[in-house]
Design an enzyme around this catalytic site. Structure first.
Site, PDB file in Angstrom:
ATOM      1  N   ARG A 102      33.279  41.998  37.776  1.00 12.51           N
ATOM      2  CA  ARG A 102      33.954  40.708  37.730  1.00 12.51           C
ATOM      3  C   ARG A 102      34.161  40.194  39.151  1.00 12.51           C
ATOM      4  NH1 ARG A 102      32.709  41.141  33.388  1.00 12.51           N
ATOM      5  NH2 ARG A 102      33.831  41.003  31.406  1.00 12.51           N
ATOM      6  N   ASN A 140      56.094  24.568  27.125  1.00 12.23           N
ATOM      7  CA  ASN A 140      56.926  24.914  25.952  1.00 12.23           C
ATOM      8  C   ASN A 140      57.549  26.300  26.096  1.00 12.23           C
ATOM      9  OD1 ASN A 140      54.900  26.708  25.395  1.00 12.23           O
ATOM     10  ND2 ASN A 140      54.374  25.870  23.382  1.00 12.23           N
ATOM     11  N   HIS A 177      45.811  42.074  31.484  1.00  9.90           N
ATOM     12  CA  HIS A 177      44.857  41.995  32.584  1.00  9.90           C
ATOM     13  C   HIS A 177      44.758  43.300  33.377  1.00  9.90           C
ATOM     14  CE1 HIS A 177      45.359  37.552  31.973  1.00  9.90           C
ATOM     15  NE2 HIS A 177      44.064  37.762  31.862  1.00  9.90           N
ATOM     16  N   LEU A 178      43.574  43.459  33.950  1.00  2.00           N
ATOM     17  CA  LEU A 178      43.224  44.733  34.580  1.00  2.00           C
ATOM     18  C   LEU A 178      44.175  45.148  35.703  1.00  2.00           C
ATOM     19  CD1 LEU A 178      41.278  47.092  35.064  1.00  2.00           C
ATOM     20  CD2 LEU A 178      39.915  45.557  36.496  1.00  2.00           C
ATOM     21  N   PHE A 229      37.845  49.856  29.593  1.00  2.90           N
ATOM     22  CA  PHE A 229      37.148  49.416  28.386  1.00  2.90           C
ATOM     23  C   PHE A 229      35.636  49.488  28.592  1.00  2.90           C
ATOM     24  CE2 PHE A 229      41.071  46.542  27.765  1.00  2.90           C
ATOM     25  CZ  PHE A 229      41.749  47.562  27.121  1.00  2.90           C
ATOM     26  N   TYR A 283      37.369  31.733  23.178  1.00  2.00           N
ATOM     27  CA  TYR A 283      38.055  31.221  24.368  1.00  2.00           C
ATOM     28  C   TYR A 283      37.097  30.354  25.183  1.00  2.00           C
ATOM     29  CZ  TYR A 283      40.185  31.299  29.026  1.00  2.00           C
ATOM     30  OH  TYR A 283      40.691  30.955  30.246  1.00  2.00           O
TER      31      TYR A 283
HETATM   32  N1  UDP Z   1      39.849  45.961  31.555  1.00  5.62           N
HETATM   33  C1  UDP Z   1      39.972  47.324  31.351  1.00  5.62           C
HETATM   34  N2  UDP Z   1      41.193  47.796  30.958  1.00  5.62           N
HETATM   35  C2  UDP Z   1      42.283  47.004  30.768  1.00  5.62           C
HETATM   36  C3  UDP Z   1      42.145  45.615  31.005  1.00  5.62           C
HETATM   37  C4  UDP Z   1      40.905  45.133  31.391  1.00  5.62           C
HETATM   38  O1  UDP Z   1      39.017  48.090  31.511  1.00  5.62           O
HETATM   39  O2  UDP Z   1      43.360  47.499  30.388  1.00  5.62           O
HETATM   40  C5  UDP Z   1      38.534  45.419  31.995  1.00  5.62           C
HETATM   41  C6  UDP Z   1      37.962  44.385  31.046  1.00  5.62           C
HETATM   42  O3  UDP Z   1      37.175  44.991  30.037  1.00  5.62           O
HETATM   43  C7  UDP Z   1      37.116  43.546  32.022  1.00  5.62           C
HETATM   44  C8  UDP Z   1      37.894  43.624  33.340  1.00  5.62           C
HETATM   45  O4  UDP Z   1      38.749  44.754  33.211  1.00  5.62           O
HETATM   46  O5  UDP Z   1      35.861  44.150  32.219  1.00  5.62           O
HETATM   47  C9  UDP Z   1      38.750  42.401  33.599  1.00  5.62           C
HETATM   48  O6  UDP Z   1      39.512  42.142  32.440  1.00  5.62           O
HETATM   49  P1  UDP Z   1      40.744  41.153  32.439  1.00  5.62           P
HETATM   50  O7  UDP Z   1      41.356  41.206  31.063  1.00  5.62           O
HETATM   51  O8  UDP Z   1      41.647  41.446  33.588  1.00  5.62           O
HETATM   52  O9  UDP Z   1      40.110  39.716  32.720  1.00  5.62           O
HETATM   53  P2  UDP Z   1      38.954  38.919  31.936  1.00  5.62           P
HETATM   54  O10 UDP Z   1      37.656  39.359  32.579  1.00  5.62           O
HETATM   55  O11 UDP Z   1      39.040  39.236  30.492  1.00  5.62           O
HETATM   56  O12 UDP Z   1      39.285  37.498  32.234  1.00  5.62           O
END
Ligand code: UDP
Length: 335
Positions: free
Chosen positions: A221, A33, A190-191, A208, A142
């Protein structure tokens, strides 16, 4: 050669799978979409249907018109933090949407599905690396929504004959090594892309939480290259087409990497230190998530080609540095 319907085929992981399907000689119909996908990202599709996954009639028509025998269902919402704030949206899209796709498949007698699931179905791991049989206790909606569909699938198989391979992604990352596709979310949460943007001076960046019980205090991760994920989808679909049984596989590299280590990799690859601040933990984030992917390696012969973190970051950087605004075609504004 198969005719395959790919929902969400204009999205990040979906588009890489479409390219891999196309390269393997399959005929792909992308069903999207364009609320988050990009038309340009769907360019390896044979045809594109502009449709919503809630629209079972339209899905049925797409399956019929293109004589599809397999479905890959990517279309979903995918952000942990957002799912904590908006569970209703996640249940609507990820549960009701997936059920509508299944309804269409059952009605059109399409019996082969590759379903996108997530490491978020596990919640806080009690044991690592995480195997497929690890307890499922999601800590965000999620993960709950994906688990709800995982749990529905065996019932759909028993009653309607739909066989499914569930792929639980750990952290999808990187970009098409040919530079033709990449990650373009808006906003980008995303990171890796966020750290790259900070290195480029395009945005601010925050870690974070640095108070987790991990070696450097930041979350661990398992980053897996999006092209390696795409390869797994082809293997999964081929296994179903050749009469293989339904199965569930974890997909990661099996290596825990901290947020700090990713930031260091971004600095190495870009040659620029990443300006950052350290903020509070993000809600819904487990401290440690990394996979055992032994099952898919053994059963389907899957083998990652882009395991190394610097390689993953390099492909993401190559895509992002020349595209300050991502794809030329903007994503829609449906949400
Ligand atoms: N993260 C962070 N700063 C950001 C985005 C993500 O520190 O601006 C951290 C987040 O807390 C997690 C890791 O990076 O521990 C991966 O996060 P992401 O959102 O990329 O993927 P997810 O694990 O949520 O699928």
């Amino acid at each position: 050669m198969a005719n395959v319907l790919v929902t969400g085929g204009a999205g990040y992981i979906g588009s890489h799978a479409v390219k891999a399907l196309h390269a393997a000689g399959h005929q792909v119909t992308v069903y999207d979409n364009f609320s988050a996908g990009h038309r340009e990202a769907a360019r390896f599709a044979h045809s594109v249907v502009d449709g919503d996954i809630h629209d079972t009639d339209r899905l049925r028509r797409a399956l019929r018109d293109h004589a599809c025998e397999s479905v890959m269902h990517f279309a979903a919402w995918l952000s942990v933090g957002e799912s904590v704030r908006d569970p209703a949206g996640y249940y609507r899209n990820n549960v009701l949407g997936a059920l509508a796709v299944l309804d269409a498949m059952v009605a059109e007698q399409v019996h082969s599905l590759v379903f996108s699931s997530t490491a978020a179905v596990f919640g806080n791991p009690v044991e690592t690396p995480i195997t497929e049989d690890h307890p499922k206790q999601p800590i965000n909606s999620y993960g709950e929504t994906k688990l709800a569909i995982e749990r529905a699938l065996p019932h759909y198989e028993r009653a309607y004959g739909v066989r499914a391979v569930v792929l639980r992604y750990f952290n999808a990352s990187g970009a098409d090594p040919d530079g033709e596709l990449g990650e373009d979310h808006s906003p980008e949460l995303h990171l890796i892309p966020r750290a790259i943007d900070a290195a480029l001076g395009r945005d601010t960046f925050q870690i974070f939480g640095e108070d987790y019980e991990t070696p450097d205090g930041t979350c661990l991760r398992d980053y897996i290259h999006v092209t390696d994920l795409a390869d797994a989808h082809i293997l999964a679909m081929d296994s179903l087409r050749s009469g293989g049984q339904s199965a569930t596989y974890n997909l990661g590299n099996g290596r825990p990497t901290s947020v700090r280590e990713i930031v260091d990799a971004v600095a190495r690859v870009t040659g620029t230190p990443v300006p950052l601040t350290v903020g509070p933990r993000r809600e819904g984030d487990p401290a440690v998530l990394f996979a055992s992917s032994d099952r898919i390696r053994r059963a389907l012969g899957w083998k990652p080609r882009y395991e190394d973190v610097d390689t993953i970051v390099r492909t993401a950087w190559a895509w992002r540095k020349d595209r300050p605004s991502g794809y030329r075609t903007p994503q829609g504004t449906a949400r």
